[in-house]
Design a protein around this motif. Sequence first.
Motif, PDB file in Angstrom:
ATOM      1  N   ARG A   4       0.921  -1.242  -0.029  1.00 17.25           N
ATOM      2  CA  ARG A   4      -0.206   0.073  -0.147  1.00 17.25           C
ATOM      3  C   ARG A   4       0.953   1.184   0.152  1.00 17.25           C
ATOM      4  O   ARG A   4       1.810   1.196   0.662  1.00 17.25           O
ATOM      5  CB  ARG A   4      -0.933  -0.012   1.068  1.00 17.25           C
ATOM      6  CG  ARG A   4      -1.056   0.895   2.120  1.00 17.25           C
ATOM      7  CD  ARG A   4      -1.904   0.423   3.269  1.00 17.25           C
ATOM      8  NE  ARG A   4      -1.270   0.135   4.550  1.00 17.25           N
ATOM      9  CZ  ARG A   4      -0.956   1.353   5.505  1.00 17.25           C
ATOM     10  NH1 ARG A   4      -1.578   2.307   5.179  1.00 17.25           N
ATOM     11  NH2 ARG A   4      -0.363   1.109   6.368  1.00 17.25           N
ATOM     12  N   ILE A   5       0.443   2.364  -0.797  1.00 17.50           N
ATOM     13  CA  ILE A   5       1.110   3.474  -0.789  1.00 17.50           C
ATOM     14  C   ILE A   5       0.075   4.519  -0.111  1.00 17.50           C
ATOM     15  O   ILE A   5      -0.912   4.652  -0.370  1.00 17.50           O
ATOM     16  CB  ILE A   5       1.202   4.074  -2.204  1.00 17.50           C
ATOM     17  CG1 ILE A   5       2.251   2.979  -2.784  1.00 17.50           C
ATOM     18  CG2 ILE A   5       1.735   5.461  -2.161  1.00 17.50           C
ATOM     19  CD1 ILE A   5       2.481   3.135  -4.476  1.00 17.50           C
ATOM     20  N   VAL A   6       0.536   5.065   0.823  1.00 19.66           N
ATOM     21  CA  VAL A   6      -0.147   6.298   1.400  1.00 19.66           C
ATOM     22  C   VAL A   6       0.358   7.797   1.063  1.00 19.66           C
ATOM     23  O   VAL A   6       1.426   7.964   0.896  1.00 19.66           O
ATOM     24  CB  VAL A   6      -0.089   6.237   3.275  1.00 19.66           C
ATOM     25  CG1 VAL A   6      -0.596   7.466   3.786  1.00 19.66           C
ATOM     26  CG2 VAL A   6      -0.244   4.768   3.703  1.00 19.66           C
ATOM     27  N   VAL A   7      -0.856   8.472   0.602  1.00 22.06           N
ATOM     28  CA  VAL A   7      -0.275  10.015   0.327  1.00 22.06           C
ATOM     29  C   VAL A   7      -1.133  10.781   1.223  1.00 22.06           C
ATOM     30  O   VAL A   7      -2.416  10.784   1.586  1.00 22.06           O
ATOM     31  CB  VAL A   7      -0.849  10.138  -1.323  1.00 22.06           C
ATOM     32  CG1 VAL A   7      -2.303   9.878  -1.478  1.00 22.06           C
ATOM     33  CG2 VAL A   7      -0.545  11.368  -1.601  1.00 22.06           C
ATOM     34  N   GLY A   8      -0.408  11.767   1.654  1.00 22.59           N
ATOM     35  CA  GLY A   8      -1.037  12.864   2.394  1.00 22.59           C
ATOM     36  C   GLY A   8      -1.770  13.894   1.508  1.00 22.59           C
ATOM     37  O   GLY A   8      -1.063  14.464   0.697  1.00 22.59           O
ATOM     38  N   ALA A 102       3.392   0.452   5.421  1.00 23.56           N
ATOM     39  CA  ALA A 102       2.886   0.777   3.981  1.00 23.56           C
ATOM     40  C   ALA A 102       4.355   0.824   3.348  1.00 23.56           C
ATOM     41  O   ALA A 102       5.401   0.670   3.874  1.00 23.56           O
ATOM     42  CB  ALA A 102       2.824   2.302   3.996  1.00 23.56           C
ATOM     43  N   GLU A 103       4.302   0.503   1.993  1.00 24.32           N
ATOM     44  CA  GLU A 103       5.579   0.694   1.123  1.00 24.32           C
ATOM     45  C   GLU A 103       6.129   1.909   0.990  1.00 24.32           C
ATOM     46  O   GLU A 103       7.466   1.935   0.829  1.00 24.32           O
ATOM     47  CB  GLU A 103       5.098  -0.029  -0.188  1.00 24.32           C
ATOM     48  CG  GLU A 103       4.554  -1.717  -0.054  1.00 24.32           C
ATOM     49  CD  GLU A 103       5.325  -2.523   0.415  1.00 24.32           C
ATOM     50  OE1 GLU A 103       6.677  -2.327  -0.047  1.00 24.32           O
ATOM     51  OE2 GLU A 103       5.104  -3.411   1.045  1.00 24.32           O
ATOM     52  N   LEU A 104       5.175   3.114   1.018  1.00 24.85           N
ATOM     53  CA  LEU A 104       5.761   4.066   0.592  1.00 24.85           C
ATOM     54  C   LEU A 104       4.633   5.301   1.222  1.00 24.85           C
ATOM     55  O   LEU A 104       3.663   5.028   1.306  1.00 24.85           O
ATOM     56  CB  LEU A 104       5.820   4.371  -0.676  1.00 24.85           C
ATOM     57  CG  LEU A 104       6.602   5.445  -1.358  1.00 24.85           C
ATOM     58  CD1 LEU A 104       7.967   5.517  -1.138  1.00 24.85           C
ATOM     59  CD2 LEU A 104       6.160   5.580  -2.979  1.00 24.85           C
ATOM     60  N   LEU A 105       5.302   6.407   1.582  1.00 26.06           N
ATOM     61  CA  LEU A 105       4.521   7.581   1.994  1.00 26.06           C
ATOM     62  C   LEU A 105       4.781   8.710   1.168  1.00 26.06           C
ATOM     63  O   LEU A 105       6.028   9.163   0.962  1.00 26.06           O
ATOM     64  CB  LEU A 105       4.842   7.995   3.499  1.00 26.06           C
ATOM     65  CG  LEU A 105       3.997   8.997   4.109  1.00 26.06           C
ATOM     66  CD1 LEU A 105       2.518   9.074   3.913  1.00 26.06           C
ATOM     67  CD2 LEU A 105       4.487   9.337   5.558  1.00 26.06           C
ATOM     68  N   VAL A 106       3.639   9.323   0.505  1.00 29.13           N
ATOM     69  CA  VAL A 106       3.991  10.267  -0.377  1.00 29.13           C
ATOM     70  C   VAL A 106       3.246  11.668   0.131  1.00 29.13           C
ATOM     71  O   VAL A 106       2.122  11.515   0.535  1.00 29.13           O
ATOM     72  CB  VAL A 106       3.430  10.159  -1.744  1.00 29.13           C
ATOM     73  CG1 VAL A 106       3.792  10.961  -2.790  1.00 29.13           C
ATOM     74  CG2 VAL A 106       4.015   8.704  -2.312  1.00 29.13           C
ATOM     75  N   VAL A 123       5.373  19.695   7.522  1.00 28.18           N
ATOM     76  CA  VAL A 123       4.690  18.394   7.681  1.00 28.18           C
ATOM     77  C   VAL A 123       5.709  17.657   6.868  1.00 28.18           C
ATOM     78  O   VAL A 123       6.234  16.356   7.412  1.00 28.18           O
ATOM     79  CB  VAL A 123       3.367  18.630   7.197  1.00 28.18           C
ATOM     80  CG1 VAL A 123       2.765  16.972   7.271  1.00 28.18           C
ATOM     81  CG2 VAL A 123       2.274  19.027   8.228  1.00 28.18           C
ATOM     82  N   SER A 124       5.977  17.691   5.860  1.00 29.14           N
ATOM     83  CA  SER A 124       7.038  17.040   4.992  1.00 29.14           C
ATOM     84  C   SER A 124       8.293  16.752   5.597  1.00 29.14           C
ATOM     85  O   SER A 124       8.706  15.547   5.601  1.00 29.14           O
ATOM     86  CB  SER A 124       7.206  17.552   3.500  1.00 29.14           C
ATOM     87  OG  SER A 124       7.700  18.682   3.462  1.00 29.14           O
ATOM     88  N   THR A 125       8.832  17.704   6.038  1.00 26.78           N
ATOM     89  CA  THR A 125      10.089  17.574   6.793  1.00 26.78           C
ATOM     90  C   THR A 125       9.861  16.506   8.084  1.00 26.78           C
ATOM     91  O   THR A 125      10.844  15.657   8.375  1.00 26.78           O
ATOM     92  CB  THR A 125      10.594  19.023   7.495  1.00 26.78           C
ATOM     93  OG1 THR A 125      10.773  19.787   6.349  1.00 26.78           O
ATOM     94  CG2 THR A 125      11.692  18.882   8.222  1.00 26.78           C
ATOM     95  N   PRO A 134       9.735   4.067   3.582  1.00 27.48           N
ATOM     96  CA  PRO A 134      10.468   5.252   2.823  1.00 27.48           C
ATOM     97  C   PRO A 134       9.270   6.435   2.325  1.00 27.48           C
ATOM     98  O   PRO A 134       8.265   6.168   2.368  1.00 27.48           O
ATOM     99  CB  PRO A 134      10.765   4.487   1.381  1.00 27.48           C
ATOM    100  CG  PRO A 134      10.815   3.188   1.740  1.00 27.48           C
ATOM    101  CD  PRO A 134       9.747   3.037   3.154  1.00 27.48           C
ATOM    102  N   VAL A 135       9.874   7.513   2.154  1.00 25.49           N
ATOM    103  CA  VAL A 135       8.906   8.785   2.038  1.00 25.49           C
ATOM    104  C   VAL A 135       9.370   9.539   0.735  1.00 25.49           C
ATOM    105  O   VAL A 135      10.631   9.671   0.451  1.00 25.49           O
ATOM    106  CB  VAL A 135       8.986   9.975   3.093  1.00 25.49           C
ATOM    107  CG1 VAL A 135       8.312  11.166   2.980  1.00 25.49           C
ATOM    108  CG2 VAL A 135       8.654   9.291   4.487  1.00 25.49           C
ATOM    109  N   VAL A 136       8.423  10.016  -0.161  1.00 31.68           N
ATOM    110  CA  VAL A 136       8.641  10.700  -1.270  1.00 31.68           C
ATOM    111  C   VAL A 136       8.005  12.079  -1.010  1.00 31.68           C
ATOM    112  O   VAL A 136       6.975  12.112  -0.626  1.00 31.68           O
ATOM    113  CB  VAL A 136       8.140   9.965  -2.499  1.00 31.68           C
ATOM    114  CG1 VAL A 136       8.147  10.914  -3.720  1.00 31.68           C
ATOM    115  CG2 VAL A 136       8.876   8.897  -2.814  1.00 31.68           C
ATOM    116  N   VAL A 137       8.850  13.156  -1.203  1.00 33.46           N
ATOM    117  CA  VAL A 137       8.298  14.268  -1.215  1.00 33.46           C
ATOM    118  C   VAL A 137       8.332  14.941  -2.584  1.00 33.46           C
ATOM    119  O   VAL A 137       9.591  15.194  -3.128  1.00 33.46           O
ATOM    120  CB  VAL A 137       9.042  15.341  -0.199  1.00 33.46           C
ATOM    121  CG1 VAL A 137       8.693  16.951  -0.114  1.00 33.46           C
ATOM    122  CG2 VAL A 137       9.196  14.988   1.312  1.00 33.46           C
ATOM    123  N   VAL A 138       6.951  15.020  -3.057  1.00 35.02           N
ATOM    124  CA  VAL A 138       6.987  15.643  -4.456  1.00 35.02           C
ATOM    125  C   VAL A 138       7.023  17.161  -4.467  1.00 35.02           C
ATOM    126  O   VAL A 138       6.292  17.884  -3.701  1.00 35.02           O
ATOM    127  CB  VAL A 138       5.663  15.226  -5.055  1.00 35.02           C
ATOM    128  CG1 VAL A 138       5.366  15.679  -6.329  1.00 35.02           C
ATOM    129  CG2 VAL A 138       5.437  13.559  -5.023  1.00 35.02           C
TER     130      VAL A 138
END
Length: 145
Positions: A4-8, A102-106, A123-125, A134-138
């Motif tokens: 699962r990928i979680v996105v805020g 989760a596999e990833l948080l975006v 929040v992203s920081t 792992p976190v991806v900041v777009v």
Amino acid sequence: MSGRIVVGVDGSAPSLKALKWAAGQAALTGDSLHAVTSWEYPATWATALPGVPPGFDPEQLAKKILDESLDKALTPDQAARVTRTVVAGNPVQALVDQSEGAELLVVGDRGHSGFKAAFLGSVSTNVAQHAACPVVVVRGTYTER
């Protein structure tokens, strides 16, 4: 087996870009997509601010923002497959909690905040420092689908 990928999501342009990116990543990996938004306010908020209508429900507003964000950033088919979660509480804690397993948080690089000028990107920081995955900041500008 897919993860699962979680996105805020908070309705801001950067969160819409993050949502769009996360949906693309989920399509590539076969992971499910979980969109999360949170809301919080001080106990005296609803009675202390002028102009707040009687019966105002911040959770319903958060659900509306989440639904509108998905409708705006994703195709109807993509939006229909997203799990939607509205959490009462601090956005950092909500996202860190949702990152468990989760596999990833975006997240986007900037979002809405009660003190936008002072805390842009906080929040992203914080999520990047404390998430359980792992976190991806777009970064960048949102463009319509």
